[in-house]
Motif scaffolding. Structure first.
Motif: not given
Length: 78
Positions: A33-39, A46-49, A51-55
Motif C-alpha cells: 500500500g505504501g508503494v502504491a500510494g507513493h506512486y 495513507l497507502g501504508a495505513a 494496506g495494513c488494514a486490508v492485509g
C-alpha cells in the motif's frame, strides 16, 4: 531526506506497538500500500495505513477459514 527519516520512525513506532499476532498481514499490506500510494500521488503513508488494514482483514479471514477447515476434519467423537 527528512521524509524518509519520518517514515522510518513511524514504521518503527507502529511495529513496536503491534504484537506478533497483530502484525500478521499488516507488514506485507503496508509495504504494498505504501508503494502504491507513493506512486499514486505521494500518499505513501495513507497507502501504508490502508494496506495494513486490508492485509490484517485478509489474514484474519484466512485464519478463520483455516480453523474452520481444521475443525471439520476432526472426527465427530472428539
Amino acid at each position: 531526506m527528512m521524509t524518509r527519516i519520518l517514515v522510518g520512525a513511524l514504521a518503527l513506532t507502529a511495529l513496536a506497538w503491534t504484537g506478533a499476532a497483530e502484525a500478521k498481514g499488516c507488514i506485507k499490506g503496508a509495504v504494498v500500500g505504501g508503494v502504491a500510494g507513493h506512486y499514486a500521488g505521494h500518499h505513501g503513508l495513507l497507502g501504508a495505513a490502508a494496506g495494513c488494514a486490508v492485509g490484517r482483514h485478509r489474514a484474519n479471514k484466512q485464519a478463520r477459514q483455516d480453523s474452520e477447515a481444521t475443525g471439520q476434519a476432526q472426527p465427530a467423537g472428539r
